[in-house]
Design an enzyme around this catalytic site. Structure first.
Site, short mmCIF file in Angstrom:
data_model
loop_
_atom_site.label_atom_id
_atom_site.label_comp_id
_atom_site.label_asym_id
_atom_site.label_seq_id
_atom_site.Cartn_x
_atom_site.Cartn_y
_atom_site.Cartn_z
N LYS A 18 0.86 -1.20 0.00
CA LYS A 18 0.00 0.00 0.00
C LYS A 18 0.88 1.24 0.00
O LYS A 18 1.86 1.31 0.76
CB LYS A 18 -0.90 -0.02 1.24
N SER B 292 -10.31 -0.18 6.77
CA SER B 292 -9.64 -0.09 5.47
C SER B 292 -8.93 -1.35 4.97
O SER B 292 -8.51 -1.39 3.82
CB SER B 292 -8.63 1.04 5.48
N SER C 296 -9.87 2.03 2.56
CA SER C 296 -8.91 2.72 1.72
C SER C 296 -7.90 1.82 1.01
O SER C 296 -7.30 2.24 0.03
CB SER C 296 -8.17 3.76 2.55
#
Ligand code: GLN
Length: 493
Positions: free
Chosen positions: A78, A183, A159
């Site tokens: 990420k 997330s 997210s």
């Protein structure tokens, strides 16, 4: 079977047995990225040359017989984790061309264990969002399609939407995510994969771009519960560089996946039954409870009375911490700068230009709830609610070993849906936020499909630092669900 379809556990065996090389495994993923990433936009940065170098080193280690837990396993990171020498954007314009001179602890742990990083995965800007629509680098497409409406472009959740889409579409074998209010778990559910938010403090936050420091927690996403266990075993561990990192041993999470649930007491909290939850999700939840009972668990009704205050309290605490954490992006020390007549104008212009609408909204809410006169009314009150939520979980865990609930109140929605009203978007987090507020571990497991053929997840919540039970229960659900569906868009698909 294609190399990109293997689980991490199977790929490790294949590498050790010399059925294929680490370079072949990495190349298969790089080719898949080349073919699909222009459409999916799951990666912001692809580090092709670095990945091949690391895969060569992995093959050398394998040949020498000194392979580690993740030697040669290709992962997506990420783009909120600082990676030494590789651009890190947090999906925000304000970080501009920032290239960190250091490696986050979690990614350093993965590298220590031999992992190959394919690139940096897309996300909502500064991890604020549930749809990946707030990324300054454009939205991510969910590789799953509605059966009745295959042309609709669905969101991967957020997210950690790029991480989840990459793993689901076979553009990585696993990925790192971070979870502040859902997330990891919500995008895992939307993309038909597994993901765990560990106990707060289990994985170091050092080198992870901060959103809400008292809630942020790194964790893995992968296509099986066991693969998440393997990844977490590598990511976790005490880190003196993070004062909230817990100094507790890292157990053998993988072994925990095989424990079974016989004799466990599993709670079903009545407050998670919400009006408006789609039938398919209610049905799957009941089915999940049935699977666990059949596997030998005892099912117990429990109450978490303060559940309904979780969401509003979160949307005070998280923006408050975000406004303080993001104060450092002033146009002077990091990233993008827009010149102004004086210093104040430089700050204002840089922040107005550099931050997207959602981040600006959160900074404004956060600044408001922390301001003199409102601090006690909002922030302090939200912190008190947080204590009550934690107490709910503590009381429940006095009688049960884990809880089972849905992960999200809907399947993946289409790009553009829920965009007109921020409250609607925030409601996505209703089932994930309580565990975040309490700091307890939660895992999403793909458990079924809705009538449109879209994946749905069940969530297992456990006691602090008892991820082992979370893995045991999740593995039991995974086994009973026998989830073998694959997304429409995937490598070789
Ligand atoms: N969707 C939630 C939010 O927007 C959670 C995000 C997260 O966990 N980083 O704040």
């Amino acid at each position: 079977m294609m190399l990109t379809d293997l689980t991490i556990a199977a790929a490790r065996d294949g590498l050790r047995a010399k059925a294929f090389s680490a370079v072949e495994l990495t190349m298969a993923h790089l080719h898949a990225i080349e073919a699909l990433n222009p459409r999916l936009n799951a990666y912001i940065t692809v580090s092709h040359a670095r990945a091949v170098d690391r895969a060569r080193a992995a093959d050398a280690a394998l040949a020498a017989g000194d392979a580690c837990a993740l030697t040669g396993i290709p992962l997506a990171i990420k783009d909120l984790f600082c990676t030494e020498g590789v651009r890190t954007t947090a999906a925000s314009k304000i970080l501009g061309p920032f290239v960190p001179p250091y490696e986050s602890t979690v990614t350093a742990n993965l590298l220590r264990d031999g992992a190959v990083f394919l690139g940096k995965a897309n996300l909502d800007e500064f991890a604020m969002g549930s749809s990946n629509m707030t990324s300054a680098y454009g939205p991510v497409e969910n590789p799953w399609k509605r059966r009745q409406d295959p042309n609709a472009v669905l969101v991967p959740g957020g997210s950690s939407g790029g991480s989840a889409a990459a793993v689901s579409a076979r553009l990585a074998m696993g990925a790192t995510g971070t979870d502040t209010g859902g997330s990891i778990r919500q995008p895992a559910a939307f993309c038909g994969i597994a993901g765990i938010k560990p106990t707060y403090g289990r994985c170091s936050r050092w080198g992870v771009v901060a959103f809400a420091s008292s809630l942020d927690q790194p964790g893995p996403l992968a296509r099986s519960v066991e693969d998440c266990a393997i990844l977490l075993g590598s990511m976790a561990g005490h880190d003196p560089k993070d004062s909230t990192s817990a100094n507790v041993p890292v157990p053998d999470f993988r072994a925990a996946c095989r424990r079974g649930v016989k004799g466990l007491r599993i709670g079903v909290p009545r407050e998670y039954r919400l009006d408006g939850t789609p039938d398919a999700i209610e049905r799957l939840w009941r089915q999940g409870i049935g699977w666990l009972r059949d596997a030998g668990a005892e099912i117990v009704d429990v109450s978490l009375p303060h559940t309904k205050y979780g969401l509003p309290a979160y949307y005070i605490v998280a923006p408050a911490e975000c406004s303080s954490n993001l104060a450092r992006y002033d146009g002077v020390r990091f990233g993008a700068r827009v010149a102004g007549g004086d210093l104040r104008e430089l700050y204002e212009r840089s922040r107005a230009e550099g931050f997207g609408a959602e981040v600006r909204r959160r900074v404004l809410i956060g600044t408001y709830v922390l301001s003199a006169g409102y601090y006690d009314a909002y922030y302090i009150r939200a912190q008190k609610v947080r204590t009550l939520i934690l107490r709910d979980f503590t009381d429940a865990f006095a009688t049960v070993d884990a809880l089972v609930v849905p992960t999200a109140p809907s399947a993946a929605f289409a790009q553009g849906e829920n965009m007109d009203d921020p409250i609607k978007m925030y409601l996505n987090d209703v089932f994930t936020i309580p565990a975040s507020m309490a700091g307890v571990p939660g895992m999403s497991v793909p458990a079924g499909l809705d009538a449109d053929g879209l994946p749905l997840g069940l969530q297992v919540i456990g006691r602090p630092f008892d991820e082992e039970t979370v893995f045991a229960v999740s593995a039991a659900i995974e086994q009973a669900a026998g989830f073998t569906a694959v997304p429409a868009l995937r490598a070789g698909g």
